[in-house]
Design an enzyme around this catalytic site. Structure first.
Site, PDB file in Angstrom:
ATOM      1  N   ARG A   1       0.867  -1.174   0.131  1.00 31.78           N
ATOM      2  CA  ARG A   1       0.119   0.220   0.013  1.00 31.78           C
ATOM      3  C   ARG A   1       0.178   0.785   0.230  1.00 31.78           C
ATOM      4  O   ARG A   1       0.457   1.501  -0.737  1.00 31.78           O
ATOM      5  CB  ARG A   1      -1.015  -0.341   1.358  1.00 31.78           C
TER       6      ARG A   1
ATOM      7  N   LYS B   1     -18.975 -18.264   3.768  1.00 27.38           N
ATOM      8  CA  LYS B   1     -20.225 -18.185   3.812  1.00 27.38           C
ATOM      9  C   LYS B   1     -20.925 -17.948   2.602  1.00 27.38           C
ATOM     10  O   LYS B   1     -21.098 -16.586   2.493  1.00 27.38           O
ATOM     11  CB  LYS B   1     -20.923 -18.108   5.005  1.00 27.38           C
TER      12      LYS B   1
ATOM     13  N   GLY C   1     -11.069  -9.422   0.226  1.00 25.02           N
ATOM     14  CA  GLY C   1     -10.610 -10.792   1.696  1.00 25.02           C
ATOM     15  C   GLY C   1      -9.488 -11.544   1.317  1.00 25.02           C
ATOM     16  O   GLY C   1      -8.443 -10.938   0.584  1.00 25.02           O
TER      17      GLY C   1
ATOM     18  N   GLY D   1     -13.287  -4.884   0.733  1.00 24.54           N
ATOM     19  CA  GLY D   1     -14.627  -4.530   0.919  1.00 24.54           C
ATOM     20  C   GLY D   1     -14.812  -3.663  -0.141  1.00 24.54           C
ATOM     21  O   GLY D   1     -15.740  -3.745  -0.754  1.00 24.54           O
TER      22      GLY D   1
HETATM   23  P1  AMP Z   1     -14.039 -15.105   3.385  1.00 22.34           P
HETATM   24  O1  AMP Z   1     -13.963 -15.170   3.776  1.00 22.34           O
HETATM   25  O2  AMP Z   1     -15.272 -15.145   2.965  1.00 22.34           O
HETATM   26  O3  AMP Z   1     -12.988 -15.015   1.275  1.00 22.34           O
HETATM   27  O4  AMP Z   1     -13.184 -17.224   3.228  1.00 22.34           O
HETATM   28  C1  AMP Z   1     -12.360 -17.410   3.358  1.00 22.34           C
HETATM   29  C2  AMP Z   1     -12.165 -18.380   4.483  1.00 22.34           C
HETATM   30  O5  AMP Z   1     -13.289 -19.445   4.140  1.00 22.34           O
HETATM   31  C3  AMP Z   1     -10.851 -19.074   4.233  1.00 22.34           C
HETATM   32  O6  AMP Z   1     -10.401 -18.879   5.718  1.00 22.34           O
HETATM   33  C4  AMP Z   1     -11.350 -20.672   3.768  1.00 22.34           C
HETATM   34  O7  AMP Z   1     -10.498 -21.646   4.383  1.00 22.34           O
HETATM   35  C5  AMP Z   1     -12.280 -21.222   4.584  1.00 22.34           C
HETATM   36  N1  AMP Z   1     -13.540 -22.081   3.214  1.00 22.34           N
HETATM   37  C6  AMP Z   1     -13.252 -22.140   2.008  1.00 22.34           C
HETATM   38  N2  AMP Z   1     -13.615 -23.589   1.785  1.00 22.34           N
HETATM   39  C7  AMP Z   1     -14.173 -23.851   2.946  1.00 22.34           C
HETATM   40  C8  AMP Z   1     -15.406 -25.111   3.500  1.00 22.34           C
HETATM   41  N3  AMP Z   1     -15.325 -25.912   2.593  1.00 22.34           N
HETATM   42  N4  AMP Z   1     -15.070 -25.301   4.452  1.00 22.34           N
HETATM   43  C9  AMP Z   1     -14.754 -25.098   5.370  1.00 22.34           C
HETATM   44  N5  AMP Z   1     -14.334 -22.977   4.985  1.00 22.34           N
HETATM   45  C10 AMP Z   1     -13.977 -22.845   4.086  1.00 22.34           C
END
Ligand code: AMP
Length: 401
Positions: free
Chosen positions: A42, A199, A356, A379
């Site tokens: 950055r 999620k 992310g 974000g």
């Molecule tokens: P996000 O911040 O929503 O992009 O989520 C990223 C996180 O999702 C990472 O830490 C991954 O380890 C987790 N992740 C991806 N696939 C899975 C899965 N099948 N089960 C649990 N966690 C997951």
């Protein structure tokens, strides 16, 4: 997308001589426990804009937030630590002050650089207070917004001040805007998206927006489980938001209506514990057992994703396809990312990624350097993908100030 650029403020050499530029940068850099900077991406991103303004003869006032001080001064979150690194990066002197004042500016020469203390030490910053923005604006002639990562916030120093002064995108901001608009506003089709991560709940707006814009959408990672569950598959002990079943079905229906092809896992890698190198197996999506946790996509799914990439001209990527921090559950993310990088390098695909954990996942795959563009904004990148107007971008479109 049309917006005012730094070049518009500097039509000829020395165009800003005697003028003062307020420049919003993002010096919210990660640090090690000993306080040293662990990743200066950055900081380096701000250098071209600072140099261009120096060449144009402007007095340069840098504004940035750092951490979340909750509206009051906190010595642990002072921005002064960045001065030595900035001096090294721009190979010039940098002054530092807690406050902006007229006497201070009057002592500055063209090309001088002054960094102001953490904007969030003032509680009015995050409230987007007009008074704070006016107090900043009265010292300057132009505003240069060079912090795309802060563009989704309607804060005083990143958006509101740009409603008062003529506002221009800095060079780092221009690069971000040109790339994100290349994939979402006016892309070469077919356009494909890859959305993964933990999620569905954190990415509902994103999925709803993308199905109306894309030709193909891969849904992977933990969030795919909710969709598989909604379709009646057994996802065993996997991360799954059962209460979002109807939402998932709604999104699938909207995709069908918009003729966006959804690709969900057809095979998966499962384990009984959420740990690196846990005992695991690969199986078809209908063979997941009650105690199995889906932690990655399987090889047939990766092949389908690669085939889809072959047919696409533009790719936008957010989120990992599996629990990529733990081997071997990083496999599908790594393979798909490498393939996208290969197609990009061969000139067959425009690929843009961000938000992310995406940057970490692509770096882990060794693919980040070969993507067309990887945004470091979290974000702001996501909100852009969601189709939301960003306050720090909207100010760059108004030429009437
Ligand atoms: P996000 O911040 O929503 O992009 O989520 C990223 C996180 O999702 C990472 O830490 C991954 O380890 C987790 N992740 C991806 N696939 C899975 C899965 N099948 N089960 C649990 N966690 C997951």
């Amino acid at each position: 997308m049309k917006f005012q650029r730094l070049e518009d403020a500097i039509p000829k050499k020395n165009a800003l001589k005697g003028k003062t530029a307020l420049v919003r940068v993002d010096f919210n850099v990660p640090r090690n426990k000993d306080g040293s900077i662990s990743d200066d991406t950055r900081l380096q991103a701000a250098v071209p804009t600072i140099k261009a303004l120096q060449t144009a003869g402007a007095k340069i006032i840098l504004l940035s937030h750092y951490g979340r001080p909750k509206g009051k001064a906190d010595p642990k979150l002072s921005l002064e630590f960045i001065v030595p690194a900035l001096v090294e990066a721009i190979e010039d002197e940098v002054s530092f002050s807690e406050k902006l004042s007229e006497p201070l500016i009057s002592t500055m020469e063209p090309g001088d650089v002054l960094l102001i203390e953490n904007t969030r030490f003032n509680e009015m910053e995050t409230k987007g207070d007009r008074g704070m923005a006016e107090n900043l604006a009265k010292h300057a002639d132009i505003f240069v917004m060079d912090a795309f990562s802060a563009a989704h916030r309607n804060h005083a120093s990143s958006a509101v001040v740009g409603e008062i002064l003529p506002a221009y995108a800095g060079l780092a901001m221009e690069r971000e805007l040109d790339h994100v608009s290349q994939v979402l506003d006016n892309p070469k089709s077919p356009v494909m998206g890859v959305v993964g991560g933990a999620k569905v709940s954190s990415k509902i707006d994103l999925l709803e927006s993308l199905v109306s814009k894309l030709d193909i959408l891969v849904i992977g990672g933990g969030m795919a489980n909710t969709f598989l569950f909604a379709q009646g598959h057994n996802v065993g002990a996997s991360l799954c938001e059962n209460d979002l079943k109807d939402k998932a079905l709604e999104i699938l229906k909207a995709a069908k209506k918009a003729k966006c092809k959804i690709l969900l896992p057809v095979d998966v890698v499962t384990a009984k514990e959420f740990a690196a190198n846990a005992k695991h197996k690969q199986c078809a999506i209908d063979d997941v057992k009650a105690k199995d946790m889906i932690l990655d996509c399987g090889t047939a799914t990766v092949e389908t994703i690669m085939k889809a990439m072959d047919s696409a001209k533009t790719l936008i990527w957010n989120g990992p396809l599996g629990a990529f921090e733990m081997t071997p559950f990083d496999t599908s993310t790594v393979e798909a990312a490498k393939y996208a990088a290969k197609l990009t390098k061969a000139g067959k695909l425009i690929s843009v990624a961000g938000g992310g954990d995406t940057v970490a996942a692509l770096k882990h795959a060794g693919a980040a350097d070969d993507f067309t563009f990887v945004s470091t904004a979290g974000g702001a990148f996501l909100e852009w993908m969601e189709g939301k107007p960003l306050p720090g971008v909207e100010i760059l479109k108004n030429k009437t100030k």
